[in-house]
Design an enzyme around this catalytic site. Sequence first.
Site, PDB file in Angstrom:
ATOM      1  N   GLY A 188       0.707  -1.410   0.054  1.00  0.00           N
ATOM      2  CA  GLY A 188      -0.016  -0.016   0.063  1.00  0.00           C
ATOM      3  C   GLY A 188       0.720   1.226   0.118  1.00  0.00           C
ATOM      4  O   GLY A 188       2.310   1.181  -0.179  1.00  0.00           O
ATOM      5  N   SER A 190      -6.199   5.894  13.263  1.00  0.00           N
ATOM      6  CA  SER A 190      -6.846   7.026  12.288  1.00  0.00           C
ATOM      7  C   SER A 190      -7.399   7.968  13.005  1.00  0.00           C
ATOM      8  O   SER A 190      -8.175   7.866  14.041  1.00  0.00           O
ATOM      9  CB  SER A 190      -7.745   6.029  11.696  1.00  0.00           C
ATOM     10  OG  SER A 190      -8.579   7.111  10.888  1.00  0.00           O
ATOM     11  N   GLU A 208     -10.029   9.060  12.167  1.00  0.00           N
ATOM     12  CA  GLU A 208     -11.631   8.408  11.926  1.00  0.00           C
ATOM     13  C   GLU A 208     -12.005   8.132  13.452  1.00  0.00           C
ATOM     14  O   GLU A 208     -13.143   8.065  13.705  1.00  0.00           O
ATOM     15  CB  GLU A 208     -11.565   7.252  10.978  1.00  0.00           C
ATOM     16  CG  GLU A 208     -11.996   7.795   9.630  1.00  0.00           C
ATOM     17  CD  GLU A 208     -12.964   8.872   9.300  1.00  0.00           C
ATOM     18  OE1 GLU A 208     -14.252   8.340   9.665  1.00  0.00           O
ATOM     19  OE2 GLU A 208     -12.883   9.818   8.770  1.00  0.00           O
ATOM     20  N   TYR A 217     -15.406   1.471  10.688  1.00  0.00           N
ATOM     21  CA  TYR A 217     -13.898   1.585  10.342  1.00  0.00           C
ATOM     22  C   TYR A 217     -13.485   2.271  11.655  1.00  0.00           C
ATOM     23  O   TYR A 217     -12.525   1.821  11.815  1.00  0.00           O
ATOM     24  CB  TYR A 217     -13.760   2.511   9.107  1.00  0.00           C
ATOM     25  CG  TYR A 217     -12.252   2.865   8.701  1.00  0.00           C
ATOM     26  CD1 TYR A 217     -11.606   1.887   8.058  1.00  0.00           C
ATOM     27  CD2 TYR A 217     -11.819   4.124   9.541  1.00  0.00           C
ATOM     28  CE1 TYR A 217     -10.245   2.377   7.892  1.00  0.00           C
ATOM     29  CE2 TYR A 217     -10.686   4.364   9.011  1.00  0.00           C
ATOM     30  CZ  TYR A 217      -9.617   3.511   8.400  1.00  0.00           C
ATOM     31  OH  TYR A 217      -8.261   3.791   8.159  1.00  0.00           O
ATOM     32  N   ARG A 244     -21.160  12.655   1.601  1.00  0.00           N
ATOM     33  CA  ARG A 244     -21.373  12.179   2.777  1.00  0.00           C
ATOM     34  C   ARG A 244     -21.361  13.253   3.595  1.00  0.00           C
ATOM     35  O   ARG A 244     -20.733  14.383   3.427  1.00  0.00           O
ATOM     36  CB  ARG A 244     -19.752  11.460   3.259  1.00  0.00           C
ATOM     37  CG  ARG A 244     -19.816  10.086   2.659  1.00  0.00           C
ATOM     38  CD  ARG A 244     -18.290   9.671   3.305  1.00  0.00           C
ATOM     39  NE  ARG A 244     -17.339   9.773   2.463  1.00  0.00           N
ATOM     40  CZ  ARG A 244     -15.994   9.768   2.683  1.00  0.00           C
ATOM     41  NH1 ARG A 244     -15.543   9.601   3.773  1.00  0.00           N
ATOM     42  NH2 ARG A 244     -15.002   9.693   1.872  1.00  0.00           N
ATOM     43  N   GLU A 259     -18.576  16.801   8.975  1.00  0.00           N
ATOM     44  CA  GLU A 259     -18.481  16.771  10.289  1.00  0.00           C
ATOM     45  C   GLU A 259     -19.080  18.262  10.974  1.00  0.00           C
ATOM     46  O   GLU A 259     -18.400  19.225  10.459  1.00  0.00           O
ATOM     47  CB  GLU A 259     -17.070  16.540  10.801  1.00  0.00           C
ATOM     48  CG  GLU A 259     -16.565  15.302  10.588  1.00  0.00           C
ATOM     49  CD  GLU A 259     -16.095  15.167   9.133  1.00  0.00           C
ATOM     50  OE1 GLU A 259     -15.941  16.025   8.305  1.00  0.00           O
ATOM     51  OE2 GLU A 259     -16.122  13.975   8.501  1.00  0.00           O
TER      52      GLU A 259
HETATM   53  P1  GDR Z   1     -11.410   9.868   4.282  1.00  0.00           P
HETATM   54  O1  GDR Z   1     -10.768  10.119   2.807  1.00  0.00           O
HETATM   55  O2  GDR Z   1     -12.629   9.342   4.210  1.00  0.00           O
HETATM   56  O3  GDR Z   1     -11.188  11.028   5.124  1.00  0.00           O
HETATM   57  O4  GDR Z   1     -10.363   8.590   4.778  1.00  0.00           O
HETATM   58  P2  GDR Z   1     -11.580  10.473   1.372  1.00  0.00           P
HETATM   59  O5  GDR Z   1     -10.449  11.004   0.695  1.00  0.00           O
HETATM   60  O6  GDR Z   1     -12.439   9.338   0.932  1.00  0.00           O
HETATM   61  O7  GDR Z   1     -12.617  11.505   2.010  1.00  0.00           O
HETATM   62  C1  GDR Z   1     -11.832  13.009   2.207  1.00  0.00           C
HETATM   63  C2  GDR Z   1     -13.020  13.923   2.371  1.00  0.00           C
HETATM   64  O8  GDR Z   1     -13.625  14.221   0.856  1.00  0.00           O
HETATM   65  C3  GDR Z   1     -14.955  14.069   0.849  1.00  0.00           C
HETATM   66  N1  GDR Z   1     -15.439  13.913  -0.525  1.00  0.00           N
HETATM   67  C4  GDR Z   1     -15.267  12.854  -1.138  1.00  0.00           C
HETATM   68  N2  GDR Z   1     -14.690  11.742  -0.862  1.00  0.00           N
HETATM   69  C5  GDR Z   1     -14.287  10.666  -2.033  1.00  0.00           C
HETATM   70  N3  GDR Z   1     -13.736   9.500  -1.600  1.00  0.00           N
HETATM   71  N4  GDR Z   1     -14.949  10.696  -3.308  1.00  0.00           N
HETATM   72  C6  GDR Z   1     -15.671  11.946  -3.523  1.00  0.00           C
HETATM   73  O9  GDR Z   1     -16.136  12.028  -4.798  1.00  0.00           O
HETATM   74  C7  GDR Z   1     -15.714  12.894  -2.755  1.00  0.00           C
HETATM   75  N5  GDR Z   1     -16.176  14.133  -2.537  1.00  0.00           N
HETATM   76  C8  GDR Z   1     -16.173  14.765  -1.442  1.00  0.00           C
HETATM   77  C9  GDR Z   1     -15.288  13.096   1.771  1.00  0.00           C
HETATM   78  O10 GDR Z   1     -16.898  13.276   2.091  1.00  0.00           O
HETATM   79  C10 GDR Z   1     -14.460  13.333   2.956  1.00  0.00           C
HETATM   80  O11 GDR Z   1     -15.045  14.266   3.570  1.00  0.00           O
HETATM   81  C11 GDR Z   1      -9.037   8.704   4.825  1.00  0.00           C
HETATM   82  C12 GDR Z   1      -8.555   7.345   4.695  1.00  0.00           C
HETATM   83  O12 GDR Z   1      -7.226   7.029   4.401  1.00  0.00           O
HETATM   84  C13 GDR Z   1      -8.818   6.459   6.005  1.00  0.00           C
HETATM   85  O13 GDR Z   1      -8.375   5.115   5.621  1.00  0.00           O
HETATM   86  C14 GDR Z   1      -8.046   7.207   6.996  1.00  0.00           C
HETATM   87  O14 GDR Z   1      -8.159   6.598   8.389  1.00  0.00           O
HETATM   88  C15 GDR Z   1      -8.492   8.666   6.985  1.00  0.00           C
HETATM   89  O15 GDR Z   1      -8.504   9.227   5.876  1.00  0.00           O
HETATM   90  C16 GDR Z   1      -7.814   9.688   8.034  1.00  0.00           C
END
Ligand code: GDR
Length: 324
Positions: free
Chosen positions: A11, A123, A125, A147, A276, A279
Amino acid sequence: MRSALITGITGQDGSHLAELLISKGYRVIGGVRDLQKAAGTMPSTLLNKVELVIWDVLDQTRMIEVLRHYRPEELYNFAASSLGSGMYEDPSGIGEVNGLAVARALDAIREVDTNIRFCQASSSEMFGDATESPQTEKTSFQPRSPYGVAKLYAHLMVRIYRQRYGLFACAAILFNHESPRRGLGFVTRKITYEAAKIKLGLAKELRLGNLDARRDWGFAGDYVSATWLMLQPEQADDYVLATGETHSVRELCESAFGYLGLDYRDYVREDSAVYRPVEAVPLVGDSQKARETLHWAPEVSFRDLVIMMVDNDMRMLSRKVVVN
Ligand code: GDR
């Protein structure tokens, strides 16, 4: 020669850490689920320099065998089921891999050699519906996804094995950390990859969730350096690893598209299917403890991180365009 075992070596974090440890002269052993698959996904430059071994997080007997055979001085656990949008899927599977497996690894260390130093990738999270911002090692945990709950179980087990059995076991509370090796399911890479595709005429638009969502984004390479530093002092402890800054998904788009001379507003569409909830209290880390105790600080800025990722995607996709 010092030696370390890294789980999740294929990874993003595992491969960055492996490179760092090799540069420090370590013998690096990578614990993987499937040798062939691992060989196919790892950077070829790294593949020749590490030893891969089957490490099944569900099989404690195997973990004990591997530890007995290799006797690593350090064990970094980066094996986890991790996909932003998948944090609610398969709760029992996530519980096994991100939670119970960590208890098994700690128990295997206890059985084989209590001198093995352990670092767990915890994390941000775990803070979930945080009660305060920024979050420190003392902030209470309010995970809001399976998670986050599984990561919290593992986090607390690290503490228990440290206190009850005297293991040198640490947890790095990692806020979002990214790099060109990030999977396409995460928002940073999704944006840099799609922006590059749009620039090259390979795509027309990018559908995202909430553009106002904010995260504390750092560079994965900086964070794995901190995990190494965590295993060097006399005392084991837990540390928040973060930049202390937040940026919105919108700023990420502005930065990535802007760097390519494009206006993100012409291409990005909000899509409720990937939305999503934001927060109520922003997730942003205070890493003062790591800065003071480990003399660690993140080196790559948000803008430089975005540029590094866009440049990589442009290079990769341009090669494909030429080949086709
Ligand atoms: P996260 O990462 O959930 O914080 O977890 P992610 O990149 O998926 O989301 C970050 C933020 O962006 C918003 N968002 C979107 N997210 C995704 N994936 N796709 C979209 O199209 C999009 N649009 C907006 C999300 O809602 C969120 O707020 C990561 C992972 O690495 C976990 O394993 C780790 O534990 C945490 O970070 C810290």
